[in-house]
Motif scaffolding. Structure first.
Motif, mmCIF file in Angstrom:
data_model
loop_
_atom_site.group_PDB
_atom_site.id
_atom_site.type_symbol
_atom_site.label_atom_id
_atom_site.label_comp_id
_atom_site.label_asym_id
_atom_site.label_seq_id
_atom_site.Cartn_x
_atom_site.Cartn_y
_atom_site.Cartn_z
ATOM 1 N N LEU A 86 0.524 -1.439 -0.372
ATOM 2 C CA LEU A 86 -0.153 -0.287 -0.215
ATOM 3 C C LEU A 86 1.168 1.120 -0.037
ATOM 4 O O LEU A 86 2.128 1.034 0.339
ATOM 5 N N ASN A 87 0.644 3.042 -0.038
ATOM 6 C CA ASN A 87 0.640 3.733 0.010
ATOM 7 C C ASN A 87 1.715 3.997 -0.849
ATOM 8 O O ASN A 87 2.821 4.240 -0.827
ATOM 9 N N LEU A 88 1.806 3.613 -2.404
ATOM 10 C CA LEU A 88 3.252 3.859 -3.098
ATOM 11 C C LEU A 88 2.807 5.261 -3.737
ATOM 12 O O LEU A 88 2.253 5.581 -3.519
ATOM 13 N N ALA A 89 3.857 5.361 -4.052
ATOM 14 C CA ALA A 89 3.829 6.599 -4.820
ATOM 15 C C ALA A 89 5.324 7.004 -5.982
ATOM 16 O O ALA A 89 5.880 5.985 -6.605
ATOM 17 N N LYS A 90 5.501 7.907 -6.654
ATOM 18 C CA LYS A 90 6.391 7.635 -7.605
ATOM 19 C C LYS A 90 7.895 7.791 -7.600
ATOM 20 O O LYS A 90 8.241 7.629 -6.436
ATOM 21 N N GLU A 91 8.224 6.740 -8.004
ATOM 22 C CA GLU A 91 9.768 5.754 -7.808
ATOM 23 C C GLU A 91 9.913 5.158 -6.763
ATOM 24 O O GLU A 91 10.954 5.062 -6.140
ATOM 25 N N TYR A 92 8.904 4.443 -6.624
ATOM 26 C CA TYR A 92 8.768 3.344 -5.550
ATOM 27 C C TYR A 92 9.014 2.438 -6.256
ATOM 28 O O TYR A 92 8.612 2.488 -8.075
ATOM 29 N N GLY A 93 9.617 0.877 -5.865
ATOM 30 C CA GLY A 93 9.274 0.056 -6.580
ATOM 31 C C GLY A 93 8.999 -1.516 -5.789
ATOM 32 O O GLY A 93 8.444 -1.172 -4.559
ATOM 33 N N VAL A 94 8.557 -2.330 -6.610
ATOM 34 C CA VAL A 94 7.750 -3.120 -5.556
ATOM 35 C C VAL A 94 8.395 -4.626 -6.526
ATOM 36 O O VAL A 94 8.809 -4.899 -8.078
ATOM 37 N N TRP A 95 8.908 -5.669 -5.895
ATOM 38 C CA TRP A 95 9.465 -6.644 -6.271
ATOM 39 C C TRP A 95 8.419 -7.795 -6.179
ATOM 40 O O TRP A 95 7.260 -7.313 -4.809
ATOM 41 N N VAL A 96 8.057 -8.829 -7.080
ATOM 42 C CA VAL A 96 7.032 -9.869 -7.326
ATOM 43 C C VAL A 96 7.938 -10.741 -7.078
ATOM 44 O O VAL A 96 8.548 -10.864 -8.638
ATOM 45 N N GLU A 97 6.993 -12.003 -6.590
ATOM 46 C CA GLU A 97 6.896 -13.586 -7.120
ATOM 47 C C GLU A 97 5.561 -14.237 -7.445
ATOM 48 O O GLU A 97 4.457 -13.796 -6.929
ATOM 49 N N THR A 98 5.501 -14.844 -8.644
ATOM 50 C CA THR A 98 4.520 -15.299 -9.098
ATOM 51 C C THR A 98 3.930 -16.259 -8.522
ATOM 52 O O THR A 98 5.086 -16.805 -7.766
ATOM 53 N N ALA A 99 2.645 -16.648 -8.477
ATOM 54 C CA ALA A 99 2.241 -18.024 -6.930
ATOM 55 C C ALA A 99 2.909 -18.985 -7.710
ATOM 56 O O ALA A 99 3.888 -20.365 -6.835
ATOM 57 N N ASP A 100 3.290 -19.425 -8.825
ATOM 58 C CA ASP A 100 3.555 -20.431 -9.581
ATOM 59 C C ASP A 100 5.212 -20.636 -9.289
ATOM 60 O O ASP A 100 5.828 -21.748 -9.598
ATOM 61 N N GLY A 101 5.694 -19.493 -9.228
ATOM 62 C CA GLY A 101 7.210 -19.044 -9.054
ATOM 63 C C GLY A 101 7.790 -19.643 -10.225
ATOM 64 O O GLY A 101 9.330 -18.837 -10.365
ATOM 65 N N LYS A 102 7.217 -19.132 -11.274
ATOM 66 C CA LYS A 102 7.908 -18.700 -12.642
ATOM 67 C C LYS A 102 8.273 -17.630 -13.138
ATOM 68 O O LYS A 102 9.615 -17.598 -13.857
#
Length: 327
Positions: A285-301
């Motif tokens: 939550l509370n994302l703003a310009k120049e923030y980043g988010v690392w993501v891993e999909t549920a299947d790990g692909k």
């Protein structure tokens, strides 16, 4: 060029050396009399399929020895059609700007080779070479052989590489809207609206939304469809959109290729390989310009890094993604 030659500049250095209180003889180095060349890679950061790699190729022959008639670059893996060798020679003016002067016909690609035929009376030139890795180069190494030819029959070559082409992929400037394209697919690196998301339900990993809730800091958010519904207020998910994901928010990681800012920071294949998620949330939550988010999909692909290029007050945002296939 006709009536105007690029000329060598010979730098004379005087050196005084002392040994046993006596001077040693010093001789001024003699300038070379043959065709010469040099090449450097100008672009920095990971080399990626579809993204230009830039080189500078310099060549020169002394006055009275002839002129340059052609230049070419042979890549070990053929580049995409957008690959080209400049037919302009570049120099830097007094203000620091690069100035291009036409010296030949536009370049031609034949297989792995890109070449320029000179049409001007030229004894020195520096050409830019732009190699665009094709998809088949992904994960492989590529090398380059630069070659110049002179009217007196001399040929000279310069080798560069090998350079690794990253496995990761990139998509820039994906527009998101709370009332429009808010369903994000890491597999497709795309955002879909309500109707289209139902057609791609098995590929939707995240929902973008913006909420202003009293006494709660929510704002711009990315939430997995499988997250607790309290993090998806007012959202009715399309049929079949139910995947989970792991998310980690970060700040001050402005990847230059995603952000296109001046920071010399780059995310590469190894960053995705070594990343550890552990027990993390499926929302941020509370994302703003120049923030980043690392993501891993549920299947790990897939693992991905999402950079927030814009987070607007009208409940819209713009993101760019680097994605790495784990398996």
């Amino acid at each position: 060029m006709t009536g105007k030659f690029f000329r060598y500049t010979t730098v004379l250095a005087a050196a005084v050396m002392f040994a046993s209180c006596s001077d040693k003889d010093y001789q001024v180095p003699q300038p070379k009399t043959e065709l010469q060349n040099d090449a450097i890679k100008r672009s920095i950061g990971p080399n990626m399929a579809g993204l230009r790699m830039e080189f500078a190729y310099a060549m020169a022959i002394p006055a009275g020895k002839g002129k340059i008639v052609s230049a070419q670059v042979e890549a070990s893996i053929a580049g995409a059609p957008a690959t080209f060798l400049e037919h302009r020679s570049f120099y830097t003016n007094g203000s620091g700007a690069d100035i291009g002067v036409v010296v030949g016909d536009p370049s031609e690609n034949k297989g792995n080779t890109t070449s320029v035929t000179f049409t001007k009376d030229t004894m020195a030139a520096t050409l830019r070479y732009y190699y665009v890795p094709a998809d088949e180069a992904r994960g492989k190494e590529v090398s380059f052989k630069f070659t110049a030819r002179a009217s007196n029959g001399e040929t000279v070559s310069y080798d560069l590489g090998p350079y690794k082409i990253a496995n990761m992929e990139m998509k820039l400037d994906i527009a998101l809207a709370d009332n429009g394209a808010k369903y994000i697919s890491i597999a497709d690196m795309a955002a879909y609206n309500q109707a289209d998301a139902a057609l791609h339900a098995d590929k939707i990993d995240l929902v973008y939304l913006h909420r202003s809730i009293p006494n709660i800091t929510f704002g711009h958010a990315l939430v997995a469809p499988a997250a607790d519904p309290q993090y998806l207020p007012g959202i009715t998910l399309p049929a079949g959109v139910n995947r989970d994901a792991k998310l980690m928010k970060t700040w001050n990681l402005r990847d230059q290729q995603l952000a296109r800012l001046s920071q010399g920071v780059f995310i590469d294949d190894v960053d995705f390989q070594k990343l550890t998620f552990g027990d993390v949330a499926d929302y941020t939550l509370n994302l703003a310009k120049e923030y980043g988010v690392w993501v891993e999909t549920a299947d790990g692909k897939y693992r991905a890094y999402i950079f927030i290029n814009a987070a607007n007050s009208n409940k819209t945002a713009v993101i760019s993604i680097k994605r790495y296939t784990m398996k």
